[in-house]
Design an enzyme around this catalytic site. Sequence first.
Site, PDB file in Angstrom:
ATOM      1  N   LYS A 220       0.840  -1.209   0.000  1.00  0.00           N
ATOM      2  CA  LYS A 220       0.000   0.000   0.000  1.00  0.00           C
ATOM      3  C   LYS A 220       0.877   1.262   0.000  1.00  0.00           C
ATOM      4  O   LYS A 220       0.391   2.375   0.038  1.00  0.00           O
ATOM      5  CB  LYS A 220      -0.926   0.002   1.220  1.00  0.00           C
ATOM      6  N   CYS A 363     -13.836  -5.595   3.782  1.00  0.00           N
ATOM      7  CA  CYS A 363     -13.326  -6.391   4.911  1.00  0.00           C
ATOM      8  C   CYS A 363     -13.646  -5.725   6.244  1.00  0.00           C
ATOM      9  O   CYS A 363     -12.804  -5.732   7.165  1.00  0.00           O
ATOM     10  CB  CYS A 363     -11.820  -6.634   4.794  1.00  0.00           C
TER      11      CYS A 363
HETATM   12  N1  PLP Z   1      -5.890  -3.214   8.136  1.00  0.00           N
HETATM   13  C1  PLP Z   1      -6.399  -2.246   7.365  1.00  0.00           C
HETATM   14  C2  PLP Z   1      -6.926  -0.994   8.006  1.00  0.00           C
HETATM   15  C3  PLP Z   1      -6.428  -2.392   5.982  1.00  0.00           C
HETATM   16  O1  PLP Z   1      -6.932  -1.433   5.210  1.00  0.00           O
HETATM   17  C4  PLP Z   1      -5.918  -3.593   5.414  1.00  0.00           C
HETATM   18  C5  PLP Z   1      -5.966  -3.822   3.949  1.00  0.00           C
HETATM   19  O2  PLP Z   1      -6.739  -3.234   3.242  1.00  0.00           O
HETATM   20  C6  PLP Z   1      -5.382  -4.551   6.256  1.00  0.00           C
HETATM   21  C7  PLP Z   1      -5.379  -4.333   7.609  1.00  0.00           C
HETATM   22  C8  PLP Z   1      -4.802  -5.834   5.717  1.00  0.00           C
HETATM   23  O3  PLP Z   1      -3.662  -5.566   4.959  1.00  0.00           O
HETATM   24  P1  PLP Z   1      -2.944  -6.717   4.119  1.00  0.00           P
HETATM   25  O4  PLP Z   1      -4.016  -7.321   3.253  1.00  0.00           O
HETATM   26  O5  PLP Z   1      -1.905  -6.002   3.335  1.00  0.00           O
HETATM   27  O6  PLP Z   1      -2.390  -7.698   5.071  1.00  0.00           O
END
Ligand code: PLP
Length: 405
Positions: A220, A363
Amino acid sequence: MHREDFPILTQQVHGKPLVYLDNAATSQKPLCVLDAITEAYSTWNANIHRGTHHLSQVATAKHEEARTLLAQFIGANSSREVLFTRGTTEGLNMLAFCFGEAFIREGDEIIVSALEHHSNIVPWQMLCQRKQAVLKVIPLRDDLKLDLEAFSQLLNPRTKLVSVAHVSNVLGIINPVEEIIRIAHAHGVPVCIDGAQSAPHLPVDVRALDCDFFVCSAHKMYAPTGIGLLYGKEQWLNQLPPYQGGGEMIQHVSWQGTTYNELPYRFEAGTPDYVGSYAWSVAARYMQSCNIASIAAHEQELTAYAEQQLQQIAGIRIYAAGQPKAGVLSFNIYDGAGKLIHPFDLGALLDQQGVAVRIGHHCAEPLMTTLQIPGTVRVSFALYNTRDEVDRFITALRRSLDILL
Ligand code: PLP
Protein backbone atom coordinates in the site's frame (compact mmCIF):
# COMPACT_ATOMS: atom_id res chain seq x y z
CA MET A 1 2.55 14.69 -8.43
CA HIS A 2 5.24 12.57 -10.22
CA ARG A 3 2.63 10.72 -12.30
CA GLU A 4 5.21 10.05 -15.00
CA ASP A 5 7.00 7.69 -12.56
CA PHE A 6 4.10 5.19 -12.72
CA PRO A 7 4.02 3.41 -16.11
CA ILE A 8 0.83 1.42 -15.34
CA LEU A 9 -1.20 4.65 -15.21
CA THR A 10 -0.73 5.45 -18.90
CA GLN A 11 -2.88 2.54 -20.09
CA GLN A 12 -6.47 2.51 -21.32
CA VAL A 13 -9.12 0.29 -19.74
CA HIS A 14 -12.18 -0.57 -21.83
CA GLY A 15 -10.95 2.02 -24.34
CA LYS A 16 -10.83 4.83 -21.73
CA PRO A 17 -7.82 6.30 -19.92
CA LEU A 18 -7.40 4.50 -16.60
CA VAL A 19 -8.46 6.45 -13.50
CA TYR A 20 -7.09 4.37 -10.63
CA LEU A 21 -8.91 5.21 -7.39
CA ASP A 22 -8.39 1.92 -5.53
CA ASN A 23 -5.20 2.87 -3.72
CA ALA A 24 -6.41 1.83 -0.27
CA ALA A 25 -6.48 -1.75 -1.60
CA THR A 26 -3.04 -1.45 -3.17
CA SER A 27 -0.98 1.36 -4.66
CA GLN A 28 0.82 1.34 -8.00
CA LYS A 29 4.63 1.12 -8.11
CA PRO A 30 7.04 3.76 -9.42
CA LEU A 31 9.78 2.91 -11.92
CA CYS A 32 12.49 3.12 -9.26
CA VAL A 33 10.80 0.25 -7.37
CA LEU A 34 10.32 -1.84 -10.54
CA ASP A 35 13.97 -1.18 -11.42
CA ALA A 36 15.06 -2.19 -7.91
CA ILE A 37 13.38 -5.60 -8.29
CA THR A 38 15.05 -6.17 -11.68
CA GLU A 39 18.40 -4.98 -10.28
CA ALA A 40 18.15 -7.36 -7.34
CA TYR A 41 17.43 -10.43 -9.45
CA SER A 42 19.87 -9.46 -12.20
CA THR A 43 22.86 -8.50 -10.10
CA TRP A 44 22.95 -9.65 -6.47
CA ASN A 45 20.31 -12.31 -5.78
CA ALA A 46 21.48 -14.89 -3.21
CA ASN A 47 20.03 -16.25 0.02
CA ILE A 48 20.94 -13.97 2.92
CA HIS A 49 22.66 -14.36 6.33
CA ARG A 50 24.98 -17.34 6.89
CA GLY A 51 26.40 -17.01 3.34
CA THR A 52 30.15 -16.50 3.10
CA HIS A 53 30.17 -15.73 -0.61
CA HIS A 54 30.05 -12.26 -2.12
CA LEU A 55 26.49 -12.22 -3.46
CA SER A 56 25.08 -13.46 -0.16
CA GLN A 57 26.91 -10.71 1.67
CA VAL A 58 25.61 -8.04 -0.70
CA ALA A 59 22.04 -9.39 -0.38
CA THR A 60 22.35 -9.51 3.43
CA ALA A 61 23.59 -5.92 3.53
CA LYS A 62 20.70 -4.73 1.31
CA HIS A 63 18.14 -6.50 3.52
CA GLU A 64 19.55 -5.15 6.78
CA GLU A 65 20.01 -1.63 5.35
CA ALA A 66 16.34 -1.79 4.33
CA ARG A 67 15.37 -2.73 7.89
CA THR A 68 17.37 0.22 9.24
CA LEU A 69 15.79 2.62 6.75
CA LEU A 70 12.26 1.38 7.49
CA ALA A 71 12.94 1.62 11.23
CA GLN A 72 13.87 5.28 10.70
CA PHE A 73 10.87 5.75 8.38
CA ILE A 74 8.43 4.83 11.17
CA GLY A 75 10.51 6.43 13.93
CA ALA A 76 11.56 3.22 15.74
CA ASN A 77 14.37 3.38 18.29
CA SER A 78 16.28 0.54 16.70
CA SER A 79 16.12 -1.85 13.73
CA ARG A 80 15.81 -4.70 16.27
CA GLU A 81 12.24 -3.48 16.80
CA VAL A 82 11.26 -4.05 13.14
CA LEU A 83 10.14 -7.58 12.30
CA PHE A 84 9.48 -8.34 8.65
CA THR A 85 6.16 -10.06 7.96
CA ARG A 86 4.13 -10.87 4.86
CA GLY A 87 1.94 -7.82 5.54
CA THR A 88 -0.39 -6.21 8.06
CA THR A 89 -2.51 -9.35 8.31
CA GLU A 90 0.44 -11.54 9.21
CA GLY A 91 1.72 -8.92 11.65
CA LEU A 92 -1.59 -8.92 13.52
CA ASN A 93 -1.84 -12.72 13.51
CA MET A 94 1.72 -12.94 14.76
CA LEU A 95 1.05 -10.49 17.56
CA ALA A 96 -2.22 -12.18 18.52
CA PHE A 97 -0.43 -15.53 18.70
CA CYS A 98 2.76 -14.43 20.48
CA PHE A 99 1.17 -11.91 22.84
CA GLY A 100 -1.62 -14.39 23.49
CA GLU A 101 0.82 -17.16 24.42
CA ALA A 102 2.74 -14.86 26.77
CA PHE A 103 0.04 -12.80 28.43
CA ILE A 104 -3.56 -13.90 27.81
CA ARG A 105 -5.36 -16.11 30.32
CA GLU A 106 -8.99 -17.14 30.75
CA GLY A 107 -11.23 -14.12 31.44
CA ASP A 108 -8.71 -11.55 30.15
CA GLU A 109 -10.01 -8.85 27.82
CA ILE A 110 -8.76 -7.38 24.53
CA ILE A 111 -10.23 -4.20 23.06
CA VAL A 112 -10.66 -3.38 19.36
CA SER A 113 -12.94 -0.79 17.74
CA ALA A 114 -16.19 -0.99 15.77
CA LEU A 115 -14.55 0.15 12.53
CA GLU A 116 -11.73 -2.39 12.26
CA HIS A 117 -10.66 -4.34 9.18
CA HIS A 118 -11.27 -8.09 9.55
CA SER A 119 -7.54 -8.59 10.02
CA ASN A 120 -7.72 -6.59 13.24
CA ILE A 121 -10.77 -8.55 14.41
CA VAL A 122 -10.48 -12.22 13.46
CA PRO A 123 -6.98 -12.95 14.90
CA TRP A 124 -8.20 -11.57 18.26
CA GLN A 125 -11.42 -13.61 18.05
CA MET A 126 -9.32 -16.71 17.38
CA LEU A 127 -7.07 -15.88 20.34
CA CYS A 128 -10.09 -15.29 22.60
CA GLN A 129 -11.55 -18.63 21.55
CA ARG A 130 -8.26 -20.38 22.25
CA LYS A 131 -7.77 -18.80 25.65
CA GLN A 132 -11.39 -18.25 26.76
CA ALA A 133 -10.69 -14.52 26.76
CA VAL A 134 -13.18 -11.77 25.87
CA LEU A 135 -13.12 -9.33 22.94
CA LYS A 136 -14.57 -5.89 23.74
CA VAL A 137 -15.47 -3.28 21.14
CA ILE A 138 -15.15 0.53 21.30
CA PRO A 139 -18.46 1.75 19.86
CA LEU A 140 -18.91 4.60 17.37
CA ARG A 141 -20.67 7.87 18.11
CA ASP A 142 -23.38 9.14 15.73
CA ASP A 143 -20.73 11.09 13.80
CA LEU A 144 -18.82 7.78 13.33
CA LYS A 145 -15.93 8.88 15.54
CA LEU A 146 -14.76 6.44 18.18
CA ASP A 147 -16.55 6.94 21.49
CA LEU A 148 -13.62 7.60 23.81
CA GLU A 149 -15.79 7.90 26.91
CA ALA A 150 -17.09 4.40 26.28
CA PHE A 151 -13.51 3.30 25.64
CA SER A 152 -12.38 4.59 29.05
CA GLN A 153 -15.19 2.65 30.66
CA LEU A 154 -14.20 -0.58 28.89
CA LEU A 155 -10.72 -0.51 30.45
CA ASN A 156 -10.40 -2.53 33.64
CA PRO A 157 -7.79 -4.73 35.39
CA ARG A 158 -8.64 -7.64 33.05
CA THR A 159 -7.78 -5.57 29.92
CA LYS A 160 -4.51 -6.84 28.45
CA LEU A 161 -4.25 -5.14 25.04
CA VAL A 162 -5.93 -2.52 22.83
CA SER A 163 -5.64 -2.81 19.02
CA VAL A 164 -7.08 -0.08 16.78
CA ALA A 165 -6.72 1.27 13.26
CA HIS A 166 -4.84 4.53 12.81
CA VAL A 167 -6.96 5.36 9.72
CA SER A 168 -10.23 3.62 8.84
CA ASN A 169 -9.99 1.82 5.48
CA VAL A 170 -13.70 2.49 4.92
CA LEU A 171 -14.31 5.98 6.30
CA GLY A 172 -10.85 7.50 5.90
CA ILE A 173 -11.23 8.94 9.42
CA ILE A 174 -7.97 9.48 11.30
CA ASN A 175 -8.60 8.00 14.72
CA PRO A 176 -7.35 9.86 17.82
CA VAL A 177 -4.72 7.21 18.46
CA GLU A 178 -2.54 9.50 20.61
CA GLU A 179 -5.41 9.88 23.05
CA ILE A 180 -6.30 6.18 22.91
CA ILE A 181 -2.68 5.30 23.73
CA ARG A 182 -2.56 7.86 26.56
CA ILE A 183 -5.78 6.53 28.13
CA ALA A 184 -4.71 2.88 27.75
CA HIS A 185 -1.25 3.54 29.18
CA ALA A 186 -2.81 5.29 32.18
CA HIS A 187 -4.31 1.85 32.90
CA GLY A 188 -1.02 0.08 32.17
CA VAL A 189 -2.40 -1.46 28.95
CA PRO A 190 -0.26 -1.70 25.77
CA VAL A 191 -1.63 -0.58 22.39
CA CYS A 192 -1.20 -1.93 18.87
CA ILE A 193 -1.85 0.45 15.98
CA ASP A 194 -2.98 -0.96 12.62
CA GLY A 195 -1.14 1.42 10.32
CA ALA A 196 -2.14 -0.24 7.01
CA GLN A 197 -3.94 2.94 5.96
CA SER A 198 -1.83 5.53 7.78
CA ALA A 199 1.73 4.60 6.76
CA PRO A 200 0.96 5.24 3.05
CA HIS A 201 -0.68 8.61 3.71
CA LEU A 202 0.67 10.27 6.86
CA PRO A 203 4.05 10.82 8.49
CA VAL A 204 4.25 8.06 11.13
CA ASP A 205 6.38 8.29 14.27
CA VAL A 206 5.89 5.29 16.55
CA ARG A 207 8.06 6.84 19.27
CA ALA A 208 6.07 10.10 19.29
CA LEU A 209 2.83 8.09 19.28
CA ASP A 210 4.28 5.90 22.04
CA CYS A 211 2.41 2.88 20.64
CA ASP A 212 3.69 -0.49 21.79
CA PHE A 213 3.13 -2.25 18.45
CA PHE A 214 2.52 -0.99 14.91
CA VAL A 215 1.79 -2.95 11.71
CA CYS A 216 1.73 -1.97 8.04
CA SER A 217 1.96 -3.41 4.50
CA ALA A 218 4.50 -2.45 1.84
CA HIS A 219 2.15 -2.94 -1.11
CA LYS A 220 0.00 0.00 0.00
CA MET A 221 3.17 2.16 0.15
CA TYR A 222 4.33 1.99 -3.51
CA ALA A 223 6.30 -1.20 -2.80
CA PRO A 224 5.79 -4.87 -3.78
CA THR A 225 3.24 -7.30 -2.40
CA GLY A 226 4.18 -9.97 0.13
CA ILE A 227 6.04 -7.92 2.72
CA GLY A 228 5.11 -5.80 5.72
CA LEU A 229 6.35 -5.13 9.21
CA LEU A 230 5.45 -5.55 12.83
CA TYR A 231 7.07 -2.93 15.03
CA GLY A 232 7.25 -3.68 18.72
CA LYS A 233 8.97 -1.90 21.59
CA GLU A 234 12.01 -3.94 22.44
CA GLN A 235 10.91 -4.53 26.03
CA TRP A 236 7.69 -6.13 24.71
CA LEU A 237 9.28 -8.18 21.93
CA ASN A 238 11.80 -9.57 24.42
CA GLN A 239 8.92 -11.04 26.41
CA LEU A 240 7.19 -12.76 23.48
CA PRO A 241 7.78 -16.37 22.41
CA PRO A 242 8.64 -17.09 18.74
CA TYR A 243 5.86 -17.32 16.15
CA GLN A 244 7.10 -19.96 13.70
CA GLY A 245 9.97 -22.41 14.03
CA GLY A 246 12.57 -23.07 11.33
CA GLY A 247 15.82 -21.76 9.96
CA GLU A 248 17.11 -18.31 10.95
CA MET A 249 15.11 -18.01 14.17
CA ILE A 250 17.41 -20.36 16.10
CA GLN A 251 20.75 -20.08 17.88
CA HIS A 252 21.37 -23.83 18.33
CA VAL A 253 19.28 -26.90 17.57
CA SER A 254 19.83 -30.33 19.06
CA TRP A 255 17.59 -33.29 19.87
CA GLN A 256 17.62 -32.06 23.45
CA GLY A 257 16.04 -28.77 22.43
CA THR A 258 16.52 -25.46 20.66
CA THR A 259 17.74 -22.05 21.75
CA TYR A 260 16.39 -19.04 19.91
CA ASN A 261 18.08 -16.22 18.04
CA GLU A 262 18.12 -12.60 19.18
CA LEU A 263 15.77 -9.84 17.96
CA PRO A 264 14.57 -9.44 15.27
CA TYR A 265 15.58 -12.82 13.78
CA ARG A 266 13.80 -14.82 16.50
CA PHE A 267 10.53 -13.88 14.76
CA GLU A 268 11.69 -14.44 11.17
CA ALA A 269 11.79 -18.17 10.45
CA GLY A 270 12.75 -19.18 6.91
CA THR A 271 14.15 -17.26 3.96
CA PRO A 272 12.91 -13.69 4.23
CA ASP A 273 11.72 -11.59 1.29
CA TYR A 274 15.03 -9.74 0.91
CA VAL A 275 14.16 -8.49 -2.59
CA GLY A 276 10.88 -7.17 -1.21
CA SER A 277 12.58 -5.45 1.73
CA TYR A 278 15.09 -3.82 -0.62
CA ALA A 279 12.35 -2.66 -3.03
CA TRP A 280 10.35 -1.37 -0.04
CA SER A 281 13.32 0.68 1.14
CA VAL A 282 13.54 2.21 -2.36
CA ALA A 283 9.80 3.00 -2.21
CA ALA A 284 10.20 4.56 1.26
CA ARG A 285 13.03 6.75 -0.01
CA TYR A 286 10.83 7.69 -2.97
CA MET A 287 8.03 8.73 -0.57
CA GLN A 288 10.54 10.77 1.45
CA SER A 289 11.80 12.46 -1.72
CA CYS A 290 8.19 13.49 -2.50
CA ASN A 291 7.90 14.77 1.10
CA ILE A 292 5.36 12.75 3.07
CA ALA A 293 3.67 15.87 4.48
CA SER A 294 3.16 17.08 0.88
CA ILE A 295 1.74 13.67 -0.13
CA ALA A 296 -0.67 13.89 2.82
CA ALA A 297 -1.73 17.45 1.94
CA HIS A 298 -2.22 16.54 -1.75
CA GLU A 299 -4.36 13.48 -0.93
CA GLN A 300 -6.41 15.33 1.66
CA GLU A 301 -7.04 18.11 -0.84
CA LEU A 302 -8.20 15.58 -3.48
CA THR A 303 -10.43 13.84 -0.94
CA ALA A 304 -12.03 17.14 0.10
CA TYR A 305 -12.52 18.10 -3.57
CA ALA A 306 -14.10 14.71 -4.38
CA GLU A 307 -16.38 15.06 -1.35
CA GLN A 308 -17.45 18.53 -2.41
CA GLN A 309 -18.21 17.29 -5.97
CA LEU A 310 -20.07 14.23 -4.68
CA GLN A 311 -22.23 16.43 -2.43
CA GLN A 312 -23.82 17.89 -5.61
CA ILE A 313 -25.28 14.49 -6.54
CA ALA A 314 -28.92 13.89 -5.54
CA GLY A 315 -29.40 11.03 -3.08
CA ILE A 316 -25.72 10.88 -2.03
CA ARG A 317 -24.76 9.65 1.42
CA ILE A 318 -21.11 10.27 2.27
CA TYR A 319 -19.91 8.48 5.38
CA ALA A 320 -18.18 10.70 7.95
CA ALA A 321 -19.01 13.69 5.72
CA GLY A 322 -17.20 16.91 6.54
CA GLN A 323 -14.52 15.21 8.64
CA PRO A 324 -10.82 15.25 7.74
CA LYS A 325 -9.90 12.07 5.85
CA ALA A 326 -6.60 10.48 4.89
CA GLY A 327 -7.16 9.81 1.20
CA VAL A 328 -10.18 7.48 1.59
CA LEU A 329 -13.83 8.30 0.96
CA SER A 330 -16.91 6.02 1.08
CA PHE A 331 -20.39 6.77 -0.18
CA ASN A 332 -23.71 5.34 -1.31
CA ILE A 333 -26.41 6.80 -3.53
CA TYR A 334 -30.15 6.38 -2.97
CA ASP A 335 -32.78 6.75 -5.71
CA GLY A 336 -35.79 9.10 -5.56
CA ALA A 337 -37.76 6.46 -3.63
CA GLY A 338 -34.98 6.19 -1.02
CA LYS A 339 -33.83 2.79 -2.32
CA LEU A 340 -30.09 2.04 -2.26
CA ILE A 341 -28.43 1.88 -5.67
CA HIS A 342 -26.31 -1.19 -5.18
CA PRO A 343 -22.58 -0.35 -4.98
CA PHE A 344 -21.86 -3.36 -7.27
CA ASP A 345 -23.89 -1.77 -10.09
CA LEU A 346 -22.04 1.53 -9.72
CA GLY A 347 -18.67 -0.23 -9.55
CA ALA A 348 -19.34 -2.19 -12.75
CA LEU A 349 -20.51 0.88 -14.69
CA LEU A 350 -17.57 2.96 -13.48
CA ASP A 351 -15.20 0.21 -14.57
CA GLN A 352 -16.69 0.27 -18.07
CA GLN A 353 -15.61 3.94 -18.17
CA GLY A 354 -12.07 3.19 -17.06
CA VAL A 355 -12.59 4.22 -13.42
CA ALA A 356 -11.30 1.70 -10.86
CA VAL A 357 -13.04 2.02 -7.48
CA ARG A 358 -13.68 -0.57 -4.80
CA ILE A 359 -17.14 -1.68 -3.83
CA GLY A 360 -18.38 -4.00 -1.09
CA HIS A 361 -17.84 -4.35 2.64
CA HIS A 362 -14.09 -3.58 2.42
CA CYS A 363 -13.33 -6.39 4.91
CA ALA A 364 -15.22 -4.47 7.59
CA GLU A 365 -18.50 -6.38 7.88
CA PRO A 366 -19.18 -5.36 11.51
CA LEU A 367 -18.96 -1.68 10.44
CA MET A 368 -21.38 -2.36 7.57
CA THR A 369 -23.76 -3.95 10.09
CA THR A 370 -23.51 -0.84 12.30
CA LEU A 371 -24.23 1.37 9.29
CA GLN A 372 -27.00 -1.05 8.17
CA ILE A 373 -25.74 -1.23 4.60
CA PRO A 374 -24.41 -4.11 2.47
CA GLY A 375 -21.41 -2.08 1.37
CA THR A 376 -20.19 1.22 -0.03
CA VAL A 377 -18.45 2.62 -3.06
CA ARG A 378 -14.95 3.63 -1.95
CA VAL A 379 -12.54 5.93 -3.74
CA SER A 380 -9.02 6.25 -2.40
CA PHE A 381 -6.16 8.44 -3.52
CA ALA A 382 -2.40 8.23 -3.90
CA LEU A 383 0.26 10.81 -4.60
CA TYR A 384 -0.18 10.44 -8.40
CA ASN A 385 -3.92 11.17 -8.56
CA THR A 386 -5.13 14.49 -9.95
CA ARG A 387 -8.13 16.84 -9.75
CA ASP A 388 -8.76 16.02 -13.40
CA GLU A 389 -9.20 12.36 -12.41
CA VAL A 390 -11.69 13.37 -9.73
CA ASP A 391 -13.62 15.27 -12.44
CA ARG A 392 -13.52 12.23 -14.74
CA PHE A 393 -14.72 10.01 -11.91
CA ILE A 394 -17.63 12.37 -11.17
CA THR A 395 -18.59 12.54 -14.87
CA ALA A 396 -18.47 8.72 -15.08
CA LEU A 397 -20.56 8.45 -11.91
CA ARG A 398 -23.20 10.81 -13.32
CA ARG A 399 -23.31 8.77 -16.56
CA SER A 400 -23.72 5.59 -14.51
CA LEU A 401 -26.64 7.15 -12.64
CA ASP A 402 -28.23 8.19 -15.95
CA ILE A 403 -28.12 4.53 -17.00
CA LEU A 404 -29.41 3.19 -13.68
CA LEU A 405 -32.15 5.68 -12.86
N1 PLP B 1 -5.89 -3.21 8.14
C1 PLP B 1 -6.40 -2.25 7.36
C2 PLP B 1 -6.93 -0.99 8.01
C3 PLP B 1 -6.43 -2.39 5.98
O1 PLP B 1 -6.93 -1.43 5.21
C4 PLP B 1 -5.92 -3.59 5.41
C5 PLP B 1 -5.97 -3.82 3.95
O2 PLP B 1 -6.74 -3.23 3.24
C6 PLP B 1 -5.38 -4.55 6.26
C7 PLP B 1 -5.38 -4.33 7.61
C8 PLP B 1 -4.80 -5.83 5.72
O3 PLP B 1 -3.66 -5.57 4.96
P1 PLP B 1 -2.94 -6.72 4.12
O4 PLP B 1 -4.02 -7.32 3.25
O5 PLP B 1 -1.90 -6.00 3.34
O6 PLP B 1 -2.39 -7.70 5.07
